[in-house]
Motif scaffolding. Structure first.
Motif, PDB file in Angstrom:
ATOM      1  N   TYR A  75       0.840  -1.207   0.000  1.00  0.00           N
ATOM      2  CA  TYR A  75       0.000   0.000   0.000  1.00  0.00           C
ATOM      3  C   TYR A  75       0.870   1.251   0.000  1.00  0.00           C
ATOM      4  CZ  TYR A  75      -3.804   3.128   1.359  1.00  0.00           C
ATOM      5  OH  TYR A  75      -4.739   4.134   1.388  1.00  0.00           O
ATOM      6  N   TRP A  76       1.924   1.227   0.797  1.00  0.00           N
ATOM      7  CA  TRP A  76       2.846   2.371   0.871  1.00  0.00           C
ATOM      8  C   TRP A  76       3.529   2.612  -0.469  1.00  0.00           C
ATOM      9  CZ3 TRP A  76       8.282   2.533   0.534  1.00  0.00           C
ATOM     10  CH2 TRP A  76       8.859   3.758   0.883  1.00  0.00           C
ATOM     11  N   LEU A  77       3.949   1.536  -1.135  1.00  0.00           N
ATOM     12  CA  LEU A  77       4.602   1.662  -2.435  1.00  0.00           C
ATOM     13  C   LEU A  77       3.665   2.290  -3.458  1.00  0.00           C
ATOM     14  CD1 LEU A  77       6.455  -1.778  -2.673  1.00  0.00           C
ATOM     15  CD2 LEU A  77       7.539   0.477  -2.589  1.00  0.00           C
ATOM     16  N   VAL A  78       2.426   1.827  -3.477  1.00  0.00           N
ATOM     17  CA  VAL A  78       1.462   2.337  -4.457  1.00  0.00           C
ATOM     18  C   VAL A  78       1.130   3.797  -4.189  1.00  0.00           C
ATOM     19  CG1 VAL A  78      -0.906   2.119  -5.310  1.00  0.00           C
ATOM     20  CG2 VAL A  78       0.468   0.072  -4.940  1.00  0.00           C
ATOM     21  N   MET A  79       0.881   4.122  -2.925  1.00  0.00           N
ATOM     22  CA  MET A  79       0.444   5.476  -2.598  1.00  0.00           C
ATOM     23  C   MET A  79       1.565   6.502  -2.729  1.00  0.00           C
ATOM     24  SD  MET A  79      -2.695   5.024  -2.156  1.00  0.00           S
ATOM     25  CE  MET A  79      -3.123   6.696  -1.647  1.00  0.00           C
ATOM     26  N   ASN A  80       2.813   6.083  -2.507  1.00  0.00           N
ATOM     27  CA  ASN A  80       3.910   7.045  -2.508  1.00  0.00           C
ATOM     28  C   ASN A  80       4.682   7.110  -3.819  1.00  0.00           C
ATOM     29  OD1 ASN A  80       4.458   8.237   0.420  1.00  0.00           O
ATOM     30  ND2 ASN A  80       3.713   6.135   0.657  1.00  0.00           N
ATOM     31  N   TYR A  81       4.616   6.046  -4.615  1.00  0.00           N
ATOM     32  CA  TYR A  81       5.428   6.029  -5.836  1.00  0.00           C
ATOM     33  C   TYR A  81       4.612   5.848  -7.114  1.00  0.00           C
ATOM     34  CZ  TYR A  81       9.415   5.688  -2.721  1.00  0.00           C
ATOM     35  OH  TYR A  81      10.354   5.954  -1.742  1.00  0.00           O
TER      36      TYR A  81
END
Length: 203
Positions: free
Chosen positions: A46-52
């Motif tokens: 989720y962090w990868l998708v939302m931030n990158y």
């Protein structure tokens, strides 16, 4: 011989038959940890998708490959943890970790799991991504049910739940990520805790 002696003998025979036909060294703790790993892996994805990726996952991009690696690590850590904890529990109980029963358990678990994994890889290669999470839940549930006859029978109920969640995910794919977290994360923790309290804590 008194009736209570007959009942005791019958109970002991039943326990011996159960041990000879089922692998009973599975630990609820490994299920709890597998659920925790899944939630951590989902949080990383989720962090990868939302931030990158600005909230949008490009399925043929670099972030998608990182997410696949993330999922692979979750599976690897879960397997390693299960092997270590199960081996320790089997030794404590004086049981063999690798015998005919455990081989049948692994074989029956892997048939649906490997078949499903290969099918998912095929459809990913064909750029059909929409039902991946649902298929993972369904095939994992089938694997649990197929292996349940060689282990603690209650794992089949977790299998039924995983299949149900997979079907729900197929109907509402927009919530697939959260249903995946529920199935592989939350349900593992709940079921693992129940198994731990019922079986492991009494040892």
């Amino acid at each position: 011989m008194e009736p209570k002696d007959y009942l005791k003998d019958i109970s002991e025979i039943k326990q011996l038959m159960n041990k000879s036909s089922r692998f009973i060294s599975l630990s609820g703790l490994s299920g709890i940890l597998a659920g925790i790993y899944a939630i951590i892996g989902a949080a990383v994805a989720y962090w990868l998708v939302m931030n990158y990726s600005n909230g949008t996952l490009l399925l043929n991009g670099e972030i998608f490959r990182w997410i696949l690696l993330d999922l692979a690590l979750v599976a690897l850590f879960s397997i390693i943890t299960a092997v270590i904890i199960t081996t320790r529990k089997a030794k404590k109980q004086g049981e063999k970790i690798w015998d005919g029963t455990s081989r049948r358990l692994v074989f029956n678990f892997l048939i649906p799991l490997v078949s499903g994994g290969l099918y998912i890889l095929i459809i990913l290669n064909q750029q059909k991504y929409g039902q991946t999470g649902a298929l993972m839940l369904i095939f994992y549930g089938l694997a649990l049910i197929n292996a349940s006859k060689y282990s603690i029978g209650n794992i089949r109920y977790l299998g039924f739940i995983e299949i149900l969640l997979g079907l729900i995910s197929a109907v509402i794919p927009g919530y697939g990520f959260w249903i995946w977290v529920l199935g592989f994360g939350v349900m593992h923790i709940i079921y693992g805790t129940w198994m731990y309290l019922k079986h492991d804590s009494k040892e």
